[in-house]
Design a protein around this motif. Structure first.
Motif, PDB file in Angstrom:
ATOM      1  N   THR A 186       0.841  -1.200   0.000  1.00 30.19           N
ATOM      2  CA  THR A 186       0.000   0.000   0.000  1.00 30.19           C
ATOM      3  C   THR A 186       0.874   1.247   0.000  1.00 30.19           C
ATOM      4  N   ILE A 187       0.283   2.328  -0.478  1.00 29.94           N
ATOM      5  CA  ILE A 187       0.932   3.640  -0.446  1.00 29.94           C
ATOM      6  C   ILE A 187      -0.116   4.674  -0.076  1.00 29.94           C
ATOM      7  N   ASN A 188       0.237   5.588   0.816  1.00 23.45           N
ATOM      8  CA  ASN A 188      -0.665   6.638   1.283  1.00 23.45           C
ATOM      9  C   ASN A 188       0.078   7.960   1.358  1.00 23.45           C
ATOM     10  N   ILE A 189      -0.663   9.052   1.412  1.00 20.10           N
ATOM     11  CA  ILE A 189      -0.091  10.384   1.557  1.00 20.10           C
ATOM     12  C   ILE A 189      -0.480  10.932   2.926  1.00 20.10           C
ATOM     13  N   VAL A 190       0.518  11.457   3.638  1.00 22.62           N
ATOM     14  CA  VAL A 190       0.276  12.100   4.933  1.00 22.62           C
ATOM     15  C   VAL A 190       0.640  13.573   4.820  1.00 22.62           C
ATOM     16  N   TYR A 191      -0.057  14.402   5.618  1.00 21.66           N
ATOM     17  CA  TYR A 191       0.161  15.854   5.624  1.00 21.66           C
ATOM     18  C   TYR A 191       0.488  16.286   7.041  1.00 21.66           C
ATOM     19  N   SER A 192       1.599  17.008   7.182  1.00 20.59           N
ATOM     20  CA  SER A 192       2.025  17.472   8.498  1.00 20.59           C
ATOM     21  C   SER A 192       2.807  18.763   8.349  1.00 20.59           C
ATOM     22  N   ARG A 193       2.440  19.760   9.124  1.00 18.62           N
ATOM     23  CA  ARG A 193       3.160  21.050   9.163  1.00 18.62           C
ATOM     24  C   ARG A 193       3.284  21.682   7.772  1.00 18.62           C
ATOM     25  N   GLY A 194       2.237  21.539   6.975  1.00 19.60           N
ATOM     26  CA  GLY A 194       2.227  22.144   5.650  1.00 19.60           C
ATOM     27  C   GLY A 194       3.006  21.376   4.599  1.00 19.60           C
ATOM     28  N   LYS A 195       3.522  20.204   4.954  1.00 23.82           N
ATOM     29  CA  LYS A 195       4.257  19.382   4.001  1.00 23.82           C
ATOM     30  C   LYS A 195       3.550  18.041   3.827  1.00 23.82           C
ATOM     31  N   SER A 196       3.929  17.327   2.783  1.00 24.55           N
ATOM     32  CA  SER A 196       3.323  16.022   2.518  1.00 24.55           C
ATOM     33  C   SER A 196       4.398  15.017   2.124  1.00 24.55           C
ATOM     34  N   MET A 197       4.161  13.758   2.446  1.00 30.57           N
ATOM     35  CA  MET A 197       5.033  12.651   2.060  1.00 30.57           C
ATOM     36  C   MET A 197       4.176  11.422   1.844  1.00 30.57           C
ATOM     37  N   SER A 198       4.717  10.492   1.061  1.00 32.28           N
ATOM     38  CA  SER A 198       4.008   9.230   0.852  1.00 32.28           C
ATOM     39  C   SER A 198       4.614   8.165   1.759  1.00 32.28           C
ATOM     40  N   VAL A 199       3.756   7.252   2.210  1.00 26.83           N
ATOM     41  CA  VAL A 199       4.160   6.170   3.096  1.00 26.83           C
ATOM     42  C   VAL A 199       3.934   4.848   2.375  1.00 26.83           C
ATOM     43  N   ILE A 200       4.980   4.051   2.211  1.00 29.55           N
ATOM     44  CA  ILE A 200       4.902   2.750   1.547  1.00 29.55           C
ATOM     45  C   ILE A 200       5.174   1.664   2.578  1.00 29.55           C
ATOM     46  N   PHE A 201       4.308   0.630   2.548  1.00 27.04           N
ATOM     47  CA  PHE A 201       4.485  -0.443   3.520  1.00 27.04           C
ATOM     48  C   PHE A 201       4.010  -1.773   2.931  1.00 27.04           C
ATOM     49  N   GLY A 202       4.709  -2.858   3.344  1.00 25.47           N
ATOM     50  CA  GLY A 202       4.265  -4.220   3.079  1.00 25.47           C
ATOM     51  C   GLY A 202       4.538  -4.688   1.664  1.00 25.47           C
ATOM     52  N   GLY A 203       3.846  -5.779   1.307  1.00 24.93           N
ATOM     53  CA  GLY A 203       3.958  -6.339  -0.025  1.00 24.93           C
ATOM     54  C   GLY A 203       4.808  -7.586  -0.082  1.00 24.93           C
ATOM     55  N   ARG A 204       4.924  -8.113  -1.280  1.00 20.72           N
ATOM     56  CA  ARG A 204       5.695  -9.321  -1.538  1.00 20.72           C
ATOM     57  C   ARG A 204       6.690  -9.076  -2.665  1.00 20.72           C
ATOM     58  N   SER A 205       7.737  -9.882  -2.641  1.00 24.00           N
ATOM     59  CA  SER A 205       8.767  -9.787  -3.671  1.00 24.00           C
ATOM     60  C   SER A 205       9.282 -11.195  -3.938  1.00 24.00           C
ATOM     61  N   TYR A 206      10.025 -11.340  -5.032  1.00 22.40           N
ATOM     62  CA  TYR A 206      10.626 -12.630  -5.325  1.00 22.40           C
ATOM     63  C   TYR A 206      11.807 -12.895  -4.393  1.00 22.40           C
ATOM     64  N   THR A 207      12.065 -14.170  -4.182  1.00 21.82           N
ATOM     65  CA  THR A 207      13.213 -14.560  -3.370  1.00 21.82           C
ATOM     66  C   THR A 207      14.493 -13.991  -3.986  1.00 21.82           C
ATOM     67  N   PRO A 208      15.399 -13.420  -3.202  1.00 22.58           N
ATOM     68  CA  PRO A 208      16.651 -12.883  -3.769  1.00 22.58           C
ATOM     69  C   PRO A 208      17.387 -13.940  -4.579  1.00 22.58           C
ATOM     70  N   LEU A 209      18.092 -13.509  -5.611  1.00 20.82           N
ATOM     71  CA  LEU A 209      18.778 -14.448  -6.503  1.00 20.82           C
ATOM     72  C   LEU A 209      19.726 -15.377  -5.767  1.00 20.82           C
ATOM     73  N   ALA A 210      20.417 -14.857  -4.761  1.00 24.29           N
ATOM     74  CA  ALA A 210      21.394 -15.679  -4.038  1.00 24.29           C
ATOM     75  C   ALA A 210      20.733 -16.786  -3.227  1.00 24.29           C
ATOM     76  N   GLN A 211      19.431 -16.662  -2.954  1.00 21.49           N
ATOM     77  CA  GLN A 211      18.730 -17.647  -2.127  1.00 21.49           C
ATOM     78  C   GLN A 211      17.825 -18.559  -2.943  1.00 21.49           C
ATOM     79  N   ARG A 212      17.806 -18.408  -4.233  1.00 23.46           N
ATOM     80  CA  ARG A 212      16.894 -19.205  -5.055  1.00 23.46           C
ATOM     81  C   ARG A 212      17.460 -20.600  -5.300  1.00 23.46           C
ATOM     82  N   THR A 213      16.543 -21.535  -5.470  1.00 21.67           N
ATOM     83  CA  THR A 213      16.905 -22.901  -5.845  1.00 21.67           C
ATOM     84  C   THR A 213      16.182 -23.254  -7.129  1.00 21.67           C
ATOM     85  N   THR A 214      16.570 -24.372  -7.730  1.00 20.87           N
ATOM     86  CA  THR A 214      15.941 -24.781  -8.988  1.00 20.87           C
ATOM     87  C   THR A 214      14.458 -25.047  -8.800  1.00 20.87           C
ATOM     88  N   GLU A 215      14.094 -25.661  -7.663  1.00 21.50           N
ATOM     89  CA  GLU A 215      12.699 -26.007  -7.434  1.00 21.50           C
ATOM     90  C   GLU A 215      11.844 -24.780  -7.155  1.00 21.50           C
TER      91      GLU A 215
END
Length: 527
Positions: free
Chosen positions: A141-170
């Motif tokens: 997910t990604i959201n926008i927060v507003y504080s003191r007249g400024k804004s930023m986006s917040v990114i959290f969670g999700g899934r990714s592929y196993t890093p190449l160094a940790q992958r196996t054939t199976e």
């Protein structure tokens, strides 16, 4: 809450689990199809026109200064305003899957350039990021927060592929939960900063996040590591002083065990939670109202709509927030249907018609849509999140030759057929092979019988040969028919013409020479 059945008139095959919706001024736009965009709509972005219980999809365009945007699925999406009280907004897209199942780590910003009754034009810009850039992921997910007249986006969670160094054939393409880090992204300067908070121990995906002012609430979600949907509820508070941002996390009671739920906003501080799964084997048919205050969130169960028997008994469902308190829901069609990928669709309206004229949404919502990702090992692995994504090139805005029936017509021409026993062209994974290809694989007509189309790549044609056959007016026979038609390729034998001998003059017509004439002729000859 009212549930309405809708019929998809055209391009119904694009409405598969994994697409997303975004709302610009009350108009709903679709993008994030499973395969690469087709020639009839190269951007992959469609306007959803719903009238009289019918849903039509009309193509949208991108401006000439837009960047390329692949048809991403399962990205995170939210709206970005100039300020918390601004009426103008853009959509932010981060991450997601391409049709080749590659993951993206890019951030795109989509804004509305112009809209008429016949044509809608968007601008898509890729943002350059530096610092702790979030890794490629989906189901976050990604959201926008507003504080003191400024804004930023917040990114959290999700899934990714196993890093190449940790992958196996199976388990080469297996997925894992991303680390439970919180990322702050400053769009003004393109800077990213990651934060590790002790309260966040597990990575979550397909959770729900709702933001108001400087606070983000994270609800539910699925953890691959222990295969649970814990009833979690986190409160992230972001302070944006002149110096470094400060991020704090609190664990709140009263969470809900749910993943892949959909959230739509019905009032300034009120949201409705619909759909999702409460366990591996059970959909969540209960709906909730989320009421946000400046410092707290209240979750209350509310009356559910009158679900149809098809919705109650189906194994999976999927959907997305349409904005203005409406949700688009889809369920798989019956197995007896002739079209294997057909789905049934409903529009769930969570507030009365008189409330539809309220002002634009003032809080940010980023809810992952129903069902789990195909990489999961859960029973719902065929069901995917609705996500916001589009595919776009720079287009000529002066032309609009789209035909609503093009998608169906093109499927009959054979572009996505199995042209031979060794054909490996797949609409979901195809990428250009020849330099002349753009949105469709190159094809060539086999002259056997009444003729049929085959893919040039499946016939192992070089690009030089393909160009020569395309330009020359010669017959071509595919690999399966070349032996059967060698006789047709051999020049036909031509019978030689017989020369007729010259006929001598007839005796009766030849002149008779008398003896004096003969003597006169001989005398002249020897003189």
């Amino acid at each position: 809450m009212a549930l309405q059945v809708v019929s998809v008139i055209n391009n119904s095959s694009l409405l598969q689990p994994g697409f997303s919706l975004m709302n610009f001024g009350g108009d709903v736009f679709f993008f994030g199809q499973k395969g690469w965009p087709k020639r009839s709509c190269p951007t992959g972005v469609f306007l959803l026109d719903t009238k009289q219980n019918e849903l039509k999809m009309k193509p949208a365009f991108f401006s000439k200064d837009s960047c390329y945007l692949p048809p991403l699925r399962y990205p995170a999406l939210c709206t970005l305003k100039g300020s918390a009280d601004s009426d103008e907004y853009q959509y932010i897209i981060h991450g997601g899957k391409t049709p080749n199942n590659d993951l993206s780590d890019k951030i795109y910003v989509i804004s509305l350039v112009s809209k008429t009754s016949k044509k809608t034009t968007f601008q898509c810009v890729e943002k350059d990021l530096g610092g702790d850039v979030p890794e490629a992921r989906y189901g976050h997910t990604i959201n926008i927060v507003y504080s003191r007249g400024k804004s930023m986006s917040v990114i959290f969670g999700g899934r990714s592929y196993t890093p190449l160094a940790q992958r196996t054939t199976e388990k080469w393409n297996s997925v894992v939960d991303c680390l439970p880090s919180v990322f702050l992204v400053d769009f003004e300067f393109g800077c990213c900063t990651s934060y590790i908070l002790p309260e966040l121990q597990d990575g979550l995906s397909f959770h729900v996040s709702v933001a108001r002012n400087d606070t983000v609430y994270i609800l539910g979600g699925h953890s691959l590591q222990n295969n649970t949907r814990a009833p979690s509820l986190y409160k992230l508070k972001v302070d944006l002083p002149l110096g470094s941002p400060a991020v704090t996390c609190s664990i709140l009671p009263g969470g809900i065990s749910v993943s892949s739920a959909i959230v739509t906003q019905t009032a300034e501080t009120e949201f409705v939670l619909v759909g999702g799964y409460q366990s591996d084997n059970q959909k969540r048919l209960v709906c909730n109202t989320l009421v946000l205050d400046d410092n707290k969130i209240e979750i209350v169960e509310r009356a559910s709509p009158d679900w149809t028997p098809d919705i109650k008994h189906c194994k999976m469902w999927f959907g997305c927030d349409m904005g203005k308190g409406s949700v688009l829901l889809g369920i798989p069609g019956a197995n007896k249907q002739f079209i294997s990928d057909a789905n049934y669709f409903y529009i769930l309206r969570c507030k009365g018609a008189e409330e539809d004229k309220e002002e634009e949404l003032t809080a940010q919502v980023c809810s992952q849509t129903s069902s789990e990702d195909p990489g999961d090992s859960t029973p719902f692995e065929d069901s995917e999140e609705f996500c916001f994504s589009a595919e776009a090139n720079s287009f000529d805005d002066d032309t609009d030759t789209y035909n609503e029936d093009d998608e169906e017509d093109e499927s009959e021409t054979g572009y996505w057929i199995t042209c031979s026993a060794s054909c490996n062209i797949d609409i979901n994974t195809w990428v250009p092979f020849y330099s002349t290809e753009l949105n469709k694989p190159a094809m060539i007509l086999c002259s056997n019988g009444t003729g049929h189309w085959v893919h040039a790549q499946c016939m192992d044609l070089s690009e030089t040969m393909l160009l020569r056959l395309s330009q020359a007016n010669v017959k071509y026979f595919c690999n399966e028919h070349i032996d059967l038609n060698k006789g047709l390729q051999t020049p036909k034998k031509v019978a030689h013409l017989k020369k007729q001998p010259m006929k001598p003059l007839h005796k009766k017509t030849a002149p008779k020479l008398t003896t004096p004439m003969k003597k006169s002729f001989l005398r002249r000859l020897f003189e």
